[in-house]
Design a protein around this motif. Sequence first.
Motif, PDB file in Angstrom:
ATOM      1  N   GLY A   1       7.633   1.415 -15.344  1.00 22.87           N
ATOM      2  CA  GLY A   1       8.694   2.411 -15.194  1.00 22.87           C
ATOM      3  C   GLY A   1       9.282   2.511 -13.804  1.00 22.87           C
ATOM      4  O   GLY A   1      10.194   3.312 -13.577  1.00 22.87           O
ATOM      5  N   ALA A   2       8.800   1.719 -12.870  1.00 27.71           N
ATOM      6  CA  ALA A   2       9.343   1.765 -11.511  1.00 27.71           C
ATOM      7  C   ALA A   2      10.728   1.116 -11.473  1.00 27.71           C
ATOM      8  O   ALA A   2      11.071   0.286 -12.317  1.00 27.71           O
ATOM      9  CB  ALA A   2       8.410   1.059 -10.541  1.00 27.71           C
TER      10      ALA A   2
ATOM     11  N   SER B   1       0.823  -1.212   0.000  1.00 33.58           N
ATOM     12  CA  SER B   1       0.000   0.000   0.000  1.00 33.58           C
ATOM     13  C   SER B   1       0.860   1.267   0.000  1.00 33.58           C
ATOM     14  O   SER B   1       0.506   2.265  -0.653  1.00 33.58           O
ATOM     15  CB  SER B   1      -0.929   0.001   1.216  1.00 33.58           C
ATOM     16  OG  SER B   1      -0.188  -0.130   2.418  1.00 33.58           O
ATOM     17  N   GLU B   2       1.997   1.231   0.695  1.00 34.88           N
ATOM     18  CA  GLU B   2       2.901   2.382   0.719  1.00 34.88           C
ATOM     19  C   GLU B   2       3.532   2.610  -0.650  1.00 34.88           C
ATOM     20  O   GLU B   2       3.628   3.752  -1.120  1.00 34.88           O
ATOM     21  CB  GLU B   2       4.000   2.164   1.763  1.00 34.88           C
ATOM     22  CG  GLU B   2       3.507   2.075   3.187  1.00 34.88           C
ATOM     23  CD  GLU B   2       4.644   1.788   4.149  1.00 34.88           C
ATOM     24  OE1 GLU B   2       5.501   2.680   4.323  1.00 34.88           O
ATOM     25  OE2 GLU B   2       4.701   0.666   4.709  1.00 34.88           O
TER      26      GLU B   2
ATOM     27  N   TYR C   1       3.902   5.613  -5.617  1.00 33.86           N
ATOM     28  CA  TYR C   1       3.908   5.530  -7.082  1.00 33.86           C
ATOM     29  C   TYR C   1       2.853   6.468  -7.668  1.00 33.86           C
ATOM     30  O   TYR C   1       3.097   7.155  -8.661  1.00 33.86           O
ATOM     31  CB  TYR C   1       3.641   4.092  -7.522  1.00 33.86           C
ATOM     32  CG  TYR C   1       3.693   3.875  -9.018  1.00 33.86           C
ATOM     33  CD1 TYR C   1       4.901   3.600  -9.662  1.00 33.86           C
ATOM     34  CD2 TYR C   1       2.536   3.961  -9.791  1.00 33.86           C
ATOM     35  CE1 TYR C   1       4.956   3.407 -11.032  1.00 33.86           C
ATOM     36  CE2 TYR C   1       2.573   3.767 -11.165  1.00 33.86           C
ATOM     37  CZ  TYR C   1       3.780   3.494 -11.777  1.00 33.86           C
ATOM     38  OH  TYR C   1       3.829   3.328 -13.147  1.00 33.86           O
ATOM     39  N   ALA C   2       1.677   6.504  -7.038  1.00 30.29           N
ATOM     40  CA  ALA C   2       0.600   7.382  -7.507  1.00 30.29           C
ATOM     41  C   ALA C   2       0.991   8.857  -7.392  1.00 30.29           C
ATOM     42  O   ALA C   2       0.509   9.704  -8.171  1.00 30.29           O
ATOM     43  CB  ALA C   2      -0.667   7.110  -6.703  1.00 30.29           C
ATOM     44  N   LYS C   3       1.892   9.171  -6.442  1.00 31.98           N
ATOM     45  CA  LYS C   3       2.345  10.554  -6.256  1.00 31.98           C
ATOM     46  C   LYS C   3       3.525  10.906  -7.157  1.00 31.98           C
ATOM     47  O   LYS C   3       4.051  12.019  -7.077  1.00 31.98           O
ATOM     48  CB  LYS C   3       2.721  10.780  -4.793  1.00 31.98           C
ATOM     49  CG  LYS C   3       1.516  10.712  -3.853  1.00 31.98           C
ATOM     50  CD  LYS C   3       1.950  10.859  -2.407  1.00 31.98           C
ATOM     51  CE  LYS C   3       0.743  10.781  -1.466  1.00 31.98           C
ATOM     52  NZ  LYS C   3       1.149  10.890  -0.034  1.00 31.98           N
TER      53      LYS C   3
END
Length: 404
Positions: free
Chosen positions: A34-35, A4-5, A10-12
């Motif tokens: 892309g991570a 979840s973290e 990633y969303a930010k």
Amino acid sequence: MRASEILDLYAKGKRNFTGVNLKGQCFRRKDLSGANFSEADIRGTNFQGAILEGTKFTQAKAGLQKRGHLQLILISWLIAAICGFFWGLVGYYLALMLVTDVTRFKIIAALIITILSLIYGRFYRQRVGGLPLVLSLISGQTISFILAILISLSLSLLTGIILVFQAALAAVAVVNLTLPIALIVGIFGTCFTAYLAWLSLEESRETITKSLAIAFLASKGTNFGGANLKEADFTAAQLKATDLRAKDFTRTRFYLVSGIERARWEKTILADTATRNLLVTGQGENKTYIGYNFRGLNLDGVNLKNANLTRANFSEANLAQANLEGANLAHTNVMRANLQGATLTGACIEAWKIAENTNLEGVDCDYIYLVESERERRPCQGKFAAGEFRQLALEQRKLYINET
């Protein structure tokens, strides 16, 4: 870090997760394109059905968690115990057949001998058997392997001894003869199982036992089943006990990965031994790959010097910086392939399939041959002038179009 973290960061907009601990986390069907998970611990992590386009897993550690290893060891010991009991039982009935006049025992023993005779040859040819020992070995646990043999042997001997004494008390058998025979059969059966396990692991081809062991191993390890791994990078990653049955391996990089031979990849491009070795080692010099399908593979920097690549398919493949010096590329498909910076000096490009969208930027080529017999050298003498190779290479496109 918890899944979840990671997803929140990633969303930010964060993409760099180098060295994070993701053991046992679940990213099922999540988009992490892309991570950067370089050097991350992803043992037991679930990426099933995830979108991982361009994601980096360089030097990542995949596979089993410690609890997965423990489960594997316990299961291997349990199966070893069952096998030991079986061999003790077999020894008992075979012994009774030789020392008693009881018809029922003779019939049972005769059936056992017949069945064993029929399946032993099959076991040897297919390397079937030895599953508990393969499970122990394949997890890298030498001590577990030794204990599995001892457990199997102990149960075999114990079963034989108990049954023989029971038979003796019932005045059915003579213990002096039955006991040694039962013990010998038990020892032989256990040793035979260990031999099959060793053969199964030594075989370059996939065997039933090895496949079953790896399938069980991967079910407890890192899972990329059905994932989109397009242009993902696994350079130098540890992939033992990993489910690599991904949906898309287009230009995925596997250079110098370890443990891939003990990962699960059936029905994927990795199932072919030669292709898998080329992706991992990057070494194909002087080898033959006639008609191979390398479509969409990441062969960046691969050494294919003097390789026979006749009729091979490199469509959409990445051959940047590849060494194709002296390679036979006759009738080879390089449409939409990336040959940027590749070396093609002395290669044969007879009727190769090429298109305008084949990347020939920066190709190092002094001369080529237009036929396989190394005649029709171009240029006839000296080296290509700037731009001449590209012009000649693309002229083959006309020949290809005319042929089809």
